[in-house]
Design an enzyme around this catalytic site. Sequence first.
Site, PDB file in Angstrom:
ATOM      1  N   GLU A  92       0.817  -1.218   0.000  1.00 18.15           N
ATOM      2  CA  GLU A  92       0.000   0.000   0.000  1.00 18.15           C
ATOM      3  C   GLU A  92       0.852   1.270   0.000  1.00 18.15           C
ATOM      4  O   GLU A  92       1.698   1.441   0.879  1.00 18.15           O
ATOM      5  CB  GLU A  92      -0.908  -0.008   1.247  1.00 18.15           C
ATOM      6  CG  GLU A  92      -1.919   1.108   1.232  1.00 18.15           C
ATOM      7  CD  GLU A  92      -2.971   0.988   2.343  1.00 18.15           C
ATOM      8  OE1 GLU A  92      -3.038  -0.063   2.999  1.00 18.15           O
ATOM      9  OE2 GLU A  92      -3.690   1.970   2.536  1.00 18.15           O
ATOM     10  N   LYS A 276      -7.442  -0.744  11.486  1.00 15.39           N
ATOM     11  CA  LYS A 276      -6.811  -1.191  10.238  1.00 15.39           C
ATOM     12  C   LYS A 276      -5.610  -0.288   9.943  1.00 15.39           C
ATOM     13  O   LYS A 276      -4.551  -0.752   9.505  1.00 15.39           O
ATOM     14  CB  LYS A 276      -7.832  -1.153   9.097  1.00 15.39           C
ATOM     15  CG  LYS A 276      -7.364  -1.798   7.805  1.00 15.39           C
ATOM     16  CD  LYS A 276      -6.596  -0.852   6.912  1.00 15.39           C
ATOM     17  CE  LYS A 276      -6.154  -1.518   5.609  1.00 15.39           C
ATOM     18  NZ  LYS A 276      -5.288  -0.635   4.810  1.00 15.39           N
ATOM     19  N   ASP A 292       3.985 -14.402  11.888  1.00 10.52           N
ATOM     20  CA  ASP A 292       2.637 -14.834  11.520  1.00 10.52           C
ATOM     21  C   ASP A 292       1.670 -13.655  11.683  1.00 10.52           C
ATOM     22  O   ASP A 292       1.213 -13.363  12.790  1.00 10.52           O
ATOM     23  CB  ASP A 292       2.253 -16.007  12.441  1.00 10.52           C
ATOM     24  CG  ASP A 292       0.880 -16.581  12.125  1.00 10.52           C
ATOM     25  OD1 ASP A 292       0.090 -15.922  11.419  1.00 10.52           O
ATOM     26  OD2 ASP A 292       0.597 -17.692  12.609  1.00 10.52           O
ATOM     27  N   HIS A 390      -1.977  10.308   0.242  1.00 16.13           N
ATOM     28  CA  HIS A 390      -2.100   8.930  -0.205  1.00 16.13           C
ATOM     29  C   HIS A 390      -2.167   8.873  -1.728  1.00 16.13           C
ATOM     30  O   HIS A 390      -1.447   8.118  -2.374  1.00 16.13           O
ATOM     31  CB  HIS A 390      -3.353   8.311   0.419  1.00 16.13           C
ATOM     32  CG  HIS A 390      -3.571   6.890   0.028  1.00 16.13           C
ATOM     33  ND1 HIS A 390      -2.801   5.868   0.535  1.00 16.13           N
ATOM     34  CD2 HIS A 390      -4.450   6.313  -0.825  1.00 16.13           C
ATOM     35  CE1 HIS A 390      -3.206   4.732   0.016  1.00 16.13           C
ATOM     36  NE2 HIS A 390      -4.208   4.980  -0.822  1.00 16.13           N
TER      37      HIS A 390
HETATM   38  N1  COA Z   1       8.954   8.596   0.548  1.00 24.44           N
HETATM   39  C1  COA Z   1       9.467   8.388   1.778  1.00 24.44           C
HETATM   40  N2  COA Z   1       9.211   9.197   2.823  1.00 24.44           N
HETATM   41  C2  COA Z   1       8.388  10.243   2.615  1.00 24.44           C
HETATM   42  C3  COA Z   1       7.802  10.479   1.348  1.00 24.44           C
HETATM   43  C4  COA Z   1       8.121   9.598   0.290  1.00 24.44           C
HETATM   44  N3  COA Z   1       7.622   9.764  -0.931  1.00 24.44           N
HETATM   45  N4  COA Z   1       7.024  11.555   1.445  1.00 24.44           N
HETATM   46  C5  COA Z   1       7.112  11.992   2.729  1.00 24.44           C
HETATM   47  N5  COA Z   1       7.918  11.189   3.436  1.00 24.44           N
HETATM   48  C6  COA Z   1       8.236  11.301   4.874  1.00 24.44           C
HETATM   49  C7  COA Z   1       9.694  11.652   5.110  1.00 24.44           C
HETATM   50  O1  COA Z   1      10.099  11.143   6.361  1.00 24.44           O
HETATM   51  C8  COA Z   1       9.638  13.142   5.160  1.00 24.44           C
HETATM   52  O2  COA Z   1      10.670  13.733   5.900  1.00 24.44           O
HETATM   53  P1  COA Z   1      12.228  13.505   5.558  1.00 24.44           P
HETATM   54  O3  COA Z   1      12.331  13.370   4.074  1.00 24.44           O
HETATM   55  O4  COA Z   1      12.887  14.699   6.121  1.00 24.44           O
HETATM   56  O5  COA Z   1      12.590  12.238   6.285  1.00 24.44           O
HETATM   57  C9  COA Z   1       8.335  13.428   5.839  1.00 24.44           C
HETATM   58  O6  COA Z   1       7.457  12.365   5.424  1.00 24.44           O
HETATM   59  C10 COA Z   1       7.716  14.744   5.468  1.00 24.44           C
HETATM   60  O7  COA Z   1       7.833  14.921   4.074  1.00 24.44           O
HETATM   61  P2  COA Z   1       6.887  15.873   3.227  1.00 24.44           P
HETATM   62  O8  COA Z   1       7.297  15.783   1.788  1.00 24.44           O
HETATM   63  O9  COA Z   1       6.846  17.213   3.883  1.00 24.44           O
HETATM   64  O10 COA Z   1       5.505  15.113   3.415  1.00 24.44           O
HETATM   65  P3  COA Z   1       4.051  15.608   3.097  1.00 24.44           P
HETATM   66  O11 COA Z   1       3.662  16.697   4.017  1.00 24.44           O
HETATM   67  O12 COA Z   1       3.898  15.810   1.641  1.00 24.44           O
HETATM   68  O13 COA Z   1       3.225  14.304   3.533  1.00 24.44           O
HETATM   69  C11 COA Z   1       2.605  12.015   3.514  1.00 24.44           C
HETATM   70  C12 COA Z   1       3.137  13.174   2.695  1.00 24.44           C
HETATM   71  C13 COA Z   1       2.222  10.866   2.588  1.00 24.44           C
HETATM   72  C14 COA Z   1       3.664  11.527   4.499  1.00 24.44           C
HETATM   73  C15 COA Z   1       1.368  12.547   4.302  1.00 24.44           C
HETATM   74  O14 COA Z   1       0.440  13.063   3.406  1.00 24.44           O
HETATM   75  C16 COA Z   1       0.704  11.511   5.152  1.00 24.44           C
HETATM   76  O15 COA Z   1       1.197  11.121   6.210  1.00 24.44           O
HETATM   77  N6  COA Z   1      -0.493  11.051   4.731  1.00 24.44           N
HETATM   78  C17 COA Z   1      -1.210  10.008   5.409  1.00 24.44           C
HETATM   79  C18 COA Z   1      -0.914   8.703   4.710  1.00 24.44           C
HETATM   80  C19 COA Z   1      -1.507   7.527   5.408  1.00 24.44           C
HETATM   81  O16 COA Z   1      -1.854   7.557   6.579  1.00 24.44           O
HETATM   82  N7  COA Z   1      -1.628   6.426   4.678  1.00 24.44           N
HETATM   83  C20 COA Z   1      -2.152   5.218   5.223  1.00 24.44           C
HETATM   84  C21 COA Z   1      -3.079   4.541   4.273  1.00 24.44           C
HETATM   85  S1  COA Z   1      -4.396   5.547   3.675  1.00 24.44           S
END
Ligand code: COA
Length: 436
Positions: A92, A276, A292, A390
């Site tokens: 995911e 979940k 597991d 997401h």
């Molecule tokens: N790959 C890896 N790490 C990532 C990333 C990517 N594409 N995008 C964000 N991160 C992490 C990193 O740790 C990053 O900090 P660092 O690079 O200094 O370590 C930190 O998130 C913040 O990055 P940023 O680009 O500012 O993130 P954002 O504000 O655009 O947030 C998400 C992107 C996806 C992290 C955020 O929208 C989120 O947490 N969404 C919820 C997602 C969720 O709960 N999904 C579960 C299933 S629905």
Amino acid sequence: MAGSKSGEQPGKINSRLENLRNLAPAERLGRVIEATSLGDTERAAFSPGTLPLELANGMIENVIGTFELPVGVATNFTVNGRDYLIPMAVEEPSVVAAASYMARIVRKCGGFQTSSSAPIMRAQVQVLGVTDVHGARARVLRERDAILEAANAKDKVLISLGGGCRDVEVHVFEDTPVGPMMAVHLIVDVRDAMGANTVNTMAETVAPLIEKITGGEVRLRILSNYADLRIARAMVRVTPEALKTDEYSGERIARGIVEACAFAIVDPYRAATHNKGIMNGIDPVVVATGNDWRAIEAGAHVWASRSGRYTSLTNWEIDGKGNLVGTIEMPMALGLVGGATKTHPAARAALKILGVQSAQELAEVTVAVGLAQNMGALRALATEGIQKGHMALHARNIAIVAGATGDEIEKVAAALAADHDVRVDRAKEVLEKLRS
Ligand code: COA
């Protein structure tokens, strides 16, 4: 004879593949390909990667190949003052990113604090045909020492490591669809094993003695996946300063997380999705370490229902200084020895990345990941919504499904994310435009 070159849906098939068990994996795959009229693409899709076919063939039955998942590494985790990199095997998008993001916030505030109980599992021995179930219960408890001795007689290795059967409980069911029933529980310290095999063997060993003591007939002798004595806990305390973003104050985000959790606490429809989201963090670590995940899932959801109503596995609250405090507490039956943990090369490598020394340490780190994942999902849900982050990451998936390759993937994904329109048909349009 192999069927079509690739990709077609099988028509009517005959699932009675006699003697499949006695074939080599490649021959089995041939039989399946033949039976389903599939072709070379499907044959290649089950090709082994790091898990050799021979090993895979020893792990389960009727093996035709292996199945790969992406392994990501969540960064920024500090647990009890120690840094960890977290291997996560999951399909995911945005799970690894969200965990890393929350761990980055939490590390600024001292990281995750964890604790756990001893690695205690339960085995159940079902006893039928006893009419004086309360009297039989008293007799079993009087013979506790003899039962412990019988249970501990076989597994010398476990005893030498400081584990073993510690206690006996008797649960009485006066009225069931088949009459009175008893469940004799063996309470077993399984040390660094997940423990299923250990406790199952003990249950089978003590069964004749239980029959003698109770005068009843033993039927089932098996562990309980409700590992309520094998509990791991994690806690975070996060300042509003660490939480704030350009769009939202830290106080607003903290309040939003607490309110989101309150929804899950009172409403099982929400709790299912909330939990979940926690398992989005936990299962990938469980899978990556060869453990597991069905056992972990089963235990988690019974634990979440232990009050009689299904509810949240986490709690989020605001302390007297305005900090956000998150806690998680749940069963965590993970092992470091035995099963795929030891045989699967990728599981062994994942455990090396984690660098944990005991099953308890693994359990504590794993629930910390679950708490981070929950925080990530609640933060997004209570502010900009889940789809923004997401779907931006899911867009890469959709680009690939639409046929993008190489550089095209990021270009198409960026265009979809920018339009907030992450659909395959839209991705195909973007790709066509890009190529022309
Ligand atoms: N790959 C890896 N790490 C990532 C990333 C990517 N594409 N995008 C964000 N991160 C992490 C990193 O740790 C990053 O900090 P660092 O690079 O200094 O370590 C930190 O998130 C913040 O990055 P940023 O680009 O500012 O993130 P954002 O504000 O655009 O947030 C998400 C992107 C996806 C992290 C955020 O929208 C989120 O947490 N969404 C919820 C997602 C969720 O709960 N999904 C579960 C299933 S629905």
